[in-house]
Design a protein around this motif. Structure first.
Motif, PDB file in Angstrom:
ATOM      1  N   CYS A   1     -45.603  13.223 -32.785  1.00  0.00           N
ATOM      2  CA  CYS A   1     -44.388  13.673 -33.459  1.00  0.00           C
ATOM      3  C   CYS A   1     -43.518  14.499 -32.515  1.00  0.00           C
ATOM      4  O   CYS A   1     -43.994  15.084 -31.547  1.00  0.00           O
TER       5      CYS A   1
ATOM      6  N   ARG B   1     -32.626  20.398 -42.435  1.00  0.00           N
ATOM      7  CA  ARG B   1     -33.191  19.735 -43.628  1.00  0.00           C
ATOM      8  C   ARG B   1     -32.818  18.261 -43.675  1.00  0.00           C
ATOM      9  O   ARG B   1     -33.650  17.406 -44.031  1.00  0.00           O
TER      10      ARG B   1
ATOM     11  N   LYS C   1     -41.116  16.727 -37.142  1.00  0.00           N
ATOM     12  CA  LYS C   1     -41.798  17.704 -37.985  1.00  0.00           C
ATOM     13  C   LYS C   1     -41.300  19.109 -37.650  1.00  0.00           C
ATOM     14  O   LYS C   1     -40.995  19.411 -36.499  1.00  0.00           O
TER      15      LYS C   1
ATOM     16  N   ASP D   1     -50.162  14.223 -32.232  1.00  0.00           N
ATOM     17  CA  ASP D   1     -50.065  13.176 -33.246  1.00  0.00           C
ATOM     18  C   ASP D   1     -48.869  12.255 -33.022  1.00  0.00           C
ATOM     19  O   ASP D   1     -48.607  11.362 -33.837  1.00  0.00           O
TER      20      ASP D   1
ATOM     21  N   LEU E   1     -34.961  16.324 -41.099  1.00  0.00           N
ATOM     22  CA  LEU E   1     -36.351  16.161 -41.526  1.00  0.00           C
ATOM     23  C   LEU E   1     -36.474  15.123 -42.648  1.00  0.00           C
ATOM     24  O   LEU E   1     -37.452  14.382 -42.701  1.00  0.00           O
ATOM     25  N   ALA E   2     -35.475  15.071 -43.528  1.00  0.00           N
ATOM     26  CA  ALA E   2     -35.506  14.104 -44.630  1.00  0.00           C
ATOM     27  C   ALA E   2     -35.291  12.681 -44.136  1.00  0.00           C
ATOM     28  O   ALA E   2     -35.788  11.721 -44.741  1.00  0.00           O
TER      29      ALA E   2
ATOM     30  N   ASP F   1     -35.999  11.455 -40.897  1.00  0.00           N
ATOM     31  CA  ASP F   1     -36.768  11.022 -39.726  1.00  0.00           C
ATOM     32  C   ASP F   1     -38.224  11.452 -39.854  1.00  0.00           C
ATOM     33  O   ASP F   1     -38.546  12.638 -39.729  1.00  0.00           O
ATOM     34  N   ASP F   2     -39.131  10.481 -40.074  1.00  0.00           N
ATOM     35  CA  ASP F   2     -40.535  10.842 -40.267  1.00  0.00           C
ATOM     36  C   ASP F   2     -41.276  11.089 -38.957  1.00  0.00           C
ATOM     37  O   ASP F   2     -42.450  11.460 -38.972  1.00  0.00           O
ATOM     38  N   GLN F   3     -40.608  10.895 -37.815  1.00  0.00           N
ATOM     39  CA  GLN F   3     -41.219  11.248 -36.529  1.00  0.00           C
ATOM     40  C   GLN F   3     -40.966  12.714 -36.160  1.00  0.00           C
ATOM     41  O   GLN F   3     -41.493  13.209 -35.169  1.00  0.00           O
TER      42      GLN F   3
END
Length: 219
Positions: free
Chosen positions: A101, A28, A38, A99, A31-32, A34-36
């Motif tokens: 990611c 968690r 998913k 995309d 993910l919070a 690092d926007d690369q």
């Protein structure tokens, strides 16, 4: 000014641990931050727990639907864990890679092994150990989500899971969640920079060589 951002292959980043050792908390936090990155949302046959959302926490399916997905080759990996089945749907993972990611997997050693067999060099496997078995039991009891029978089952399974630690690329001891999270983040960042993943590096380096061989003037 020339951008230094080069094309690269995505990382399939696996976090595994015995239940209660902290992988979900660390996942968690990753993910919070690092926007690369998913999350691969698994399909499961287990019942939905209070507060969970279908399609966000898991894709909740019945046993027959899960068997159909296995038969149709829809999973990159799947496993039978604690009387329920879990699997990583193939197409959403490929869509995320397309995309640009990286994909995070919160899976056990069986899933990690299958994923490595399928995707090899794109997979990075991190195993998280508790500081002690006593601390693992304390963490499971403090969550307040499982009855004593389930906790006992999870503790019994922990020894089997820990025995597979040597099938991972990195092994960390989570005696401090913030420090362990920082170590996991450093691993992810370093793996992204590996030369073998920098698909745009060949062309960039060749262009530098060509330009260096072209006559030019200094000021």
């Amino acid at each position: 000014m020339v951008s230094s951002k080069l094309k690269r292959r995505g990382v399939l980043f696996v976090l595994s641990s015995p239940s209660g050792a902290g992988k979900s908390t660390i996942a968690r936090k990753l993910l919070a931050a690092d926007d690369q990155l998913k999350l691969s949302v698994s399909a499961t046959t287990r019942p939905m727990r209070p507060g969970e959302i279908d399609g966000v926490d898991y894709h909740f399916v019945d046993l027959q639907r899960f068997k159909d997905m296995v038969g149709d080759g829809e999973f990159l990996e799947w496993a039978h864990v604690f009387d329920h089945r879990y699997g990583s749907p193939r197409q959403p993972i490929f869509d995320m890679l397309e995309d640009g990611c990286d994909v995070l997997f919160d899976i056990d050693w069986q899933g990690a092994q299958q994923l490595f067999q399928q995707a090899g060099g794109d997979v990075v496997r991190v195993f998280i150990l508790p500081p002690s078995i006593e601390e693992l039991g304390r963490r499971l009891r403090s969550r307040g989500t499982d009855n004593p029978e389930v906790i006992a089952s999870r503790m019994a399974r922990a020894a089997s899971e820990i025995s597979h630690w040597d099938g991972y690329d990195y092994v960390l001891i989570n005696d401090d969640v913030d420090r362990c999270y920082g170590q996991v983040l450093h691993i992810l960042q370093a793996e992204r920079l590996k030369r073998s993943r920098q698909t745009g590096l060949i062309g960039f380096a060749r262009k530098l060589v060509t330009n260096a061989q072209t006559p030019w003037e200094t000021e």
